[in-house]
Design an enzyme around this catalytic site. Structure first.
Site, PDB file in Angstrom:
ATOM      1  N   HIS A   9       0.620  -0.594  -0.055  1.00  0.00           N
ATOM      2  CA  HIS A   9       0.042  -0.098  -0.186  1.00  0.00           C
ATOM      3  C   HIS A   9       0.655   1.015   0.023  1.00  0.00           C
ATOM      4  O   HIS A   9       1.030   1.574   0.767  1.00  0.00           O
ATOM      5  CB  HIS A   9      -1.146   0.267   1.023  1.00  0.00           C
ATOM      6  CG  HIS A   9      -1.634   1.209   0.565  1.00  0.00           C
ATOM      7  ND1 HIS A   9      -3.399   0.201   1.145  1.00  0.00           N
ATOM      8  CD2 HIS A   9      -2.296   2.625   1.521  1.00  0.00           C
ATOM      9  CE1 HIS A   9      -3.869   1.615   1.093  1.00  0.00           C
ATOM     10  NE2 HIS A   9      -3.462   3.169   0.741  1.00  0.00           N
ATOM     11  N   HIS A  11       1.449   4.795  -2.473  1.00  0.00           N
ATOM     12  CA  HIS A  11       1.151   5.747  -3.015  1.00  0.00           C
ATOM     13  C   HIS A  11       1.897   6.652  -3.819  1.00  0.00           C
ATOM     14  O   HIS A  11       1.893   7.082  -3.008  1.00  0.00           O
ATOM     15  CB  HIS A  11      -0.115   6.629  -2.361  1.00  0.00           C
ATOM     16  CG  HIS A  11      -1.345   6.571  -2.285  1.00  0.00           C
ATOM     17  ND1 HIS A  11      -2.958   6.521  -2.702  1.00  0.00           N
ATOM     18  CD2 HIS A  11      -2.049   5.569  -1.228  1.00  0.00           C
ATOM     19  CE1 HIS A  11      -3.477   5.660  -2.165  1.00  0.00           C
ATOM     20  NE2 HIS A  11      -3.065   5.296  -1.109  1.00  0.00           N
ATOM     21  N   GLY A 162      -9.304   8.307  -1.794  1.00  0.00           N
ATOM     22  CA  GLY A 162     -10.397   9.220  -1.409  1.00  0.00           C
ATOM     23  C   GLY A 162     -10.551   9.409  -0.071  1.00  0.00           C
ATOM     24  O   GLY A 162     -10.899   8.773   0.612  1.00  0.00           O
ATOM     25  N   GLU A 192     -11.308   3.168   7.013  1.00  0.00           N
ATOM     26  CA  GLU A 192     -10.425   4.306   7.820  1.00  0.00           C
ATOM     27  C   GLU A 192     -10.467   5.582   7.910  1.00  0.00           C
ATOM     28  O   GLU A 192     -10.404   5.747   9.355  1.00  0.00           O
ATOM     29  CB  GLU A 192      -9.045   4.893   6.401  1.00  0.00           C
ATOM     30  CG  GLU A 192      -8.305   5.542   6.751  1.00  0.00           C
ATOM     31  CD  GLU A 192      -7.193   6.297   4.999  1.00  0.00           C
ATOM     32  OE1 GLU A 192      -8.019   5.741   4.395  1.00  0.00           O
ATOM     33  OE2 GLU A 192      -6.383   6.778   5.224  1.00  0.00           O
ATOM     34  N   ASP A 270       1.859   3.221   3.596  1.00  0.00           N
ATOM     35  CA  ASP A 270       1.139   4.569   2.551  1.00  0.00           C
ATOM     36  C   ASP A 270       1.037   6.374   1.986  1.00  0.00           C
ATOM     37  O   ASP A 270       0.870   5.985   0.784  1.00  0.00           O
ATOM     38  CB  ASP A 270      -0.373   4.978   3.998  1.00  0.00           C
ATOM     39  CG  ASP A 270      -1.735   5.438   3.503  1.00  0.00           C
ATOM     40  OD1 ASP A 270      -1.818   5.490   2.427  1.00  0.00           O
ATOM     41  OD2 ASP A 270      -2.457   6.330   4.043  1.00  0.00           O
TER      42      ASP A 270
HETATM   43 ZN   LIG Z   1      -4.063   5.124   0.793  1.00  0.00          ZN
END
Ligand SMILES: [Zn+2]
Length: 314
Positions: A9, A11, A162, A192, A270
């Protein structure tokens, strides 16, 4: 079995080196009103996912050319290599990179080329996932899914990211249906910013095989049973989860308890820049805050290896 580190995970836009963002801004004539780190590294407690996401504004602003995307992707692989990662999955939303006219395909090609550059230099295995975004229209998400399916040569999965609190996932079902018909595996950010119901939606409506974060799944025993039974991979990112408020603290992060109860917990970063983190930092934090041992770290790496989406080697 020994397994190297996996970052499932991560980004791309949240993982661009601050120095690179400053370089790109300078090259593009973008002046900054504060030092770059203040603009792209989120504070330890943002209070909300929506606030955390504002730290992606500047990286997105400077990642509007193929050259910039390719560089960011290559450097991400180099950073994984330095972090002991043997398999890294980068995700990004190609539809956010068209401000200067880049098409979805051009953005995907640029990132795929950068990942390939990084693989050639380091030997790290990589995969690329495309993100649909909750606040966008179902049509925009469908275009992302169509791109992912068309670019199966370099794309390994579809994601939904998002602002989870403000926007449900269900309107994006056509994009996920398309991915399923094409055999493209899916992950969905859920549990989340919103509670267990968003994880149920991700599983039942969108057909997610993995859940991004899922930190709030622990609120619902029936959901935990479902996650365990179906071996759904939980992509948990403890430092980010505390920043966004998905978990109250590292010590209280549900990863420890969910792993102990047999769920397929994995640990990811992340956003390596937004969260100023690495997998080394995530595991160090879990060791200090929750007493994690080598055995727990090995268990999550084995879960990650089992949950990895397809890999591109060439
Ligand atoms: Zn994420």
């Amino acid at each position: 079995m020994t397994t190297g580190r996996h970052d499932l995970h991560c980004h791309l836009d949240g993982s661009v080196r601050p120095d690179t963002i400053a370089d790109l801004a300078r090259e593009q004539g973008v002046t900054l009103d504060r030092p770059v780190a203040d603009l792209v590294v989120a504070p330890p407690h943002c209070g909300s996912l929506a606030r955390y996401l504002t730290y992606l504004d500047l990286p997105l602003q400077v990642l509007q050319t193929p050259e910039a995307l390719r560089r960011a992707a290559r450097e991400l692989v180099e950073d994984w290599h330095a972090d002991g990662v043997v398999h890294g999955e980068a995700r990004f939303a190609p539809q956010l990179h068209g401000r200067q006219g880049m098409t979805l395909d051009e953005a995907v090609t640029a990132v795929a080329d950068g990942l390939a550059d990084g693989r050639a230099a380091t030997g790290v295995r990589t995969a690329l996932l495309l993100c649909c975004l909750r606040h966008q229209s179902p049509e925009e998400s469908l275009a992302v899914a169509e791109t992912a399916v068309r670019r199966r040569d370099v794309v390994s999965g579809l994601d939904l990211a998002g602002d989870e609190r403000a926007y449900p996932g269900t309107p994006h079902r056509p994009a996920f249906d398309l991915a399923h018909r094409a055999g493209l595996p899916c992950t969905v950010h859920a549990g989340e910013a919103a509670g267990a119901s968003s994880v149920w939606e991700a599983l039942d409506v969108l057909g997610a095989r993995r859940i991004g974060h899922g930190a709030r799944s622990a609120e619902d025993p029936a959901l935990l049973e479902r996650l365990r039974r179906d071996r759904i991979t939980l992509e948990m990112c403890p430092i980010s989860n505390v920043q966004t408020g998905a978990a109250p603290s590292l010590a209280a992060h549900p990863a420890t308890r969910l792993l102990a109860s047999g769920l397929a917990v994995t640990i990811g970063t992340d956003a390596r820049t937004t969260s100023a983190t690495t997998l080394e930092r995530e595991f160090a934090a879990l060791r200090v805050a929750s007493g994690w041992t080598v055995a727990q770290e090995r268990a999550v790496q084995e879960n990650a290896a089992a949950g990895a989406f397809g890999v591109h080697m060439s």
